[in-house]
Scaffold this motif. Sequence first.
Motif, PDB file in Angstrom:
ATOM      1  N   VAL A  70      39.783  49.031  37.559  1.00 47.08           N
ATOM      2  CA  VAL A  70      40.970  48.793  38.386  1.00 47.08           C
ATOM      3  C   VAL A  70      42.230  48.870  37.525  1.00 47.08           C
ATOM      4  O   VAL A  70      43.238  49.474  37.929  1.00 47.08           O
ATOM      5  N   GLU A  71      42.178  48.281  36.336  1.00 49.83           N
ATOM      6  CA  GLU A  71      43.346  48.290  35.444  1.00 49.83           C
ATOM      7  C   GLU A  71      43.729  49.714  35.067  1.00 49.83           C
ATOM      8  O   GLU A  71      44.910  50.079  35.090  1.00 49.83           O
ATOM      9  N   GLN A  72      42.726  50.545  34.715  1.00 49.82           N
ATOM     10  CA  GLN A  72      43.036  51.905  34.304  1.00 49.82           C
ATOM     11  C   GLN A  72      43.621  52.709  35.461  1.00 49.82           C
ATOM     12  O   GLN A  72      44.603  53.444  35.286  1.00 49.82           O
ATOM     13  N   ILE A  73      43.037  52.574  36.651  1.00 52.00           N
ATOM     14  CA  ILE A  73      43.569  53.284  37.814  1.00 52.00           C
ATOM     15  C   ILE A  73      44.998  52.847  38.090  1.00 52.00           C
ATOM     16  O   ILE A  73      45.894  53.673  38.319  1.00 52.00           O
ATOM     17  N   TRP A  74      45.218  51.533  38.052  1.00 46.26           N
ATOM     18  CA  TRP A  74      46.558  50.997  38.323  1.00 46.26           C
ATOM     19  C   TRP A  74      47.564  51.532  37.311  1.00 46.26           C
ATOM     20  O   TRP A  74      48.650  51.984  37.682  1.00 46.26           O
ATOM     21  N   ARG A  75      47.211  51.512  36.014  1.00 46.26           N
ATOM     22  CA  ARG A  75      48.149  51.965  34.989  1.00 46.26           C
ATOM     23  C   ARG A  75      48.427  53.466  35.127  1.00 46.26           C
ATOM     24  O   ARG A  75      49.563  53.912  34.910  1.00 46.26           O
ATOM     25  N   ASP A  76      47.406  54.236  35.469  1.00 49.02           N
ATOM     26  CA  ASP A  76      47.626  55.672  35.642  1.00 49.02           C
ATOM     27  C   ASP A  76      48.589  55.932  36.801  1.00 49.02           C
ATOM     28  O   ASP A  76      49.473  56.794  36.719  1.00 49.02           O
ATOM     29  N   ILE A  77      48.437  55.156  37.884  1.00 50.40           N
ATOM     30  CA  ILE A  77      49.344  55.298  39.031  1.00 50.40           C
ATOM     31  C   ILE A  77      50.771  54.917  38.641  1.00 50.40           C
ATOM     32  O   ILE A  77      51.730  55.644  38.935  1.00 50.40           O
ATOM     33  N   ILE A  78      50.915  53.788  37.961  1.00 49.65           N
ATOM     34  CA  ILE A  78      52.239  53.304  37.563  1.00 49.65           C
ATOM     35  C   ILE A  78      52.946  54.333  36.679  1.00 49.65           C
ATOM     36  O   ILE A  78      54.115  54.678  36.890  1.00 49.65           O
ATOM     37  N   CYS A  79      52.228  54.834  35.682  1.00 47.16           N
ATOM     38  CA  CYS A  79      52.855  55.779  34.754  1.00 47.16           C
ATOM     39  C   CYS A  79      53.175  57.099  35.438  1.00 47.16           C
ATOM     40  O   CYS A  79      54.215  57.700  35.165  1.00 47.16           O
ATOM     41  N   ALA A  80      52.288  57.558  36.324  1.00 51.15           N
ATOM     42  CA  ALA A  80      52.553  58.808  37.029  1.00 51.15           C
ATOM     43  C   ALA A  80      53.811  58.685  37.888  1.00 51.15           C
ATOM     44  O   ALA A  80      54.568  59.649  38.039  1.00 51.15           O
ATOM     45  N   CYS A  81      54.050  57.491  38.427  1.00 48.34           N
ATOM     46  CA  CYS A  81      55.220  57.279  39.289  1.00 48.34           C
ATOM     47  C   CYS A  81      56.494  57.001  38.496  1.00 48.34           C
ATOM     48  O   CYS A  81      57.558  57.534  38.806  1.00 48.34           O
ATOM     49  N   THR A  82      56.381  56.164  37.463  1.00 46.47           N
ATOM     50  CA  THR A  82      57.596  55.713  36.763  1.00 46.47           C
ATOM     51  C   THR A  82      58.024  56.632  35.625  1.00 46.47           C
ATOM     52  O   THR A  82      59.215  56.681  35.283  1.00 46.47           O
ATOM     53  N   LEU A  83      57.075  57.353  35.012  1.00 45.03           N
ATOM     54  CA  LEU A  83      57.423  58.185  33.867  1.00 45.03           C
ATOM     55  C   LEU A  83      57.644  59.646  34.232  1.00 45.03           C
ATOM     56  O   LEU A  83      58.084  60.432  33.395  1.00 45.03           O
ATOM     57  N   GLN A  84      57.334  59.993  35.486  1.00 41.50           N
ATOM     58  CA  GLN A  84      57.486  61.398  35.870  1.00 41.50           C
ATOM     59  C   GLN A  84      58.960  61.812  35.783  1.00 41.50           C
ATOM     60  O   GLN A  84      59.858  61.121  36.240  1.00 41.50           O
ATOM     61  N   GLY A  85      59.183  62.957  35.166  1.00 42.93           N
ATOM     62  CA  GLY A  85      60.537  63.486  35.080  1.00 42.93           C
ATOM     63  C   GLY A  85      61.423  62.816  34.053  1.00 42.93           C
ATOM     64  O   GLY A  85      62.596  63.180  33.915  1.00 42.93           O
ATOM     65  N   THR A  86      60.895  61.840  33.303  1.00 39.62           N
ATOM     66  CA  THR A  86      61.723  61.139  32.316  1.00 39.62           C
ATOM     67  C   THR A  86      61.646  61.779  30.931  1.00 39.62           C
ATOM     68  O   THR A  86      62.423  61.443  30.044  1.00 39.62           O
ATOM     69  N   GLY A  87      60.658  62.659  30.719  1.00 38.69           N
ATOM     70  CA  GLY A  87      60.489  63.269  29.402  1.00 38.69           C
ATOM     71  C   GLY A  87      59.992  62.289  28.364  1.00 38.69           C
ATOM     72  O   GLY A  87      60.225  62.465  27.160  1.00 38.69           O
ATOM     73  N   THR A  88      59.283  61.251  28.800  1.00 41.20           N
ATOM     74  CA  THR A  88      58.785  60.224  27.881  1.00 41.20           C
ATOM     75  C   THR A  88      57.766  60.804  26.906  1.00 41.20           C
ATOM     76  O   THR A  88      56.876  61.570  27.296  1.00 41.20           O
ATOM     77  N   VAL A  89      57.898  60.431  25.633  1.00 39.55           N
ATOM     78  CA  VAL A  89      56.964  60.842  24.592  1.00 39.55           C
ATOM     79  C   VAL A  89      56.307  59.598  24.014  1.00 39.55           C
ATOM     80  O   VAL A  89      56.982  58.591  23.759  1.00 39.55           O
ATOM     81  N   ILE A  90      54.984  59.652  23.825  1.00 44.30           N
ATOM     82  CA  ILE A  90      54.251  58.554  23.200  1.00 44.30           C
ATOM     83  C   ILE A  90      53.957  58.957  21.760  1.00 44.30           C
ATOM     84  O   ILE A  90      53.227  59.923  21.512  1.00 44.30           O
TER      85      ILE A  90
END
Length: 281
Positions: A70-90
């Motif tokens: 559940v945690e991994q699915i939730w984090r993948d959803i959050i990042c796909a929504c919040t980081l999209q289009g931001t050009g974030t680099v890890i």
Amino acid sequence: MTTVDLRARIDEIDMRIHEALMERADAETAIRGAGGDSAETTLSYRPDRDADSVRQMLERHRGNLPVTTVEQIWRDIICACTLQGTGTVIYLDGGAELIDMLDLARFYFGFSTELDPCSDASDVVDAVGLSTGHAIGLVALNDRADLPWWRGLSETGALVRARLPFVMLDERPADLPALVLSRADNLVDNTDVTVYDARWSDVLPGKLMDQGIEVLSFFRSGSGVDALLAISGELTEEDALAACAAAGARPDVLRRVGGYAAPIDGENDGDDEFGSEELQE
């Protein structure tokens, strides 16, 4: 219910999940387009909100679905929504095993974010601090550091923002102990744990744990000992200095370099503690 009925119910649930995901993505897009509150619209990484959301998720979780799934699915959803289009680099710490760092990055930040391996932890600190865009750093936590990389952390550059893993469970995936770095508008005052850069010209006091101070990492040289300390966010800097003195010696330098939400224990305590004998040998 028959098997056919149950499969039809699953199809209906899947459709609702998909609809909710699209609705959530639209809401995130609306937030970025609304302007106004800079904290909400310019920061792509919000570890305080992430921690609150995970805690709420765990409180309502039930059934046989593993918490880490559940945690991994939730984090993948959050990042796909919040980081999209931001050009974030890890930026990844090259001093650790690459496969472990990749597992950590993908588990917590999904598959849609660019990854950039660096040579070591100091390189990660520099990359995040000098970035003019959205940047996040992952640094592996080792009890003995090759270099005191945390000296490069600063209020105008990279700061410690989170500690991983956040949900600590036995035999969990992506279990490499690490810190998450990013830039922030200022030093956050309401974190559960405050992180300090501490330096002693002599040996590291052996009773820090007795004062509730955790040594996240340390580096010994001919001129003394550097340490990265984790101390309750409820304590002031003067309280922290007093605690160090009670443990054996006040540090020559004590400097705030970030903070994080306290990780959630699972079945067992997932934190590694470093004993006083090792620190002073």
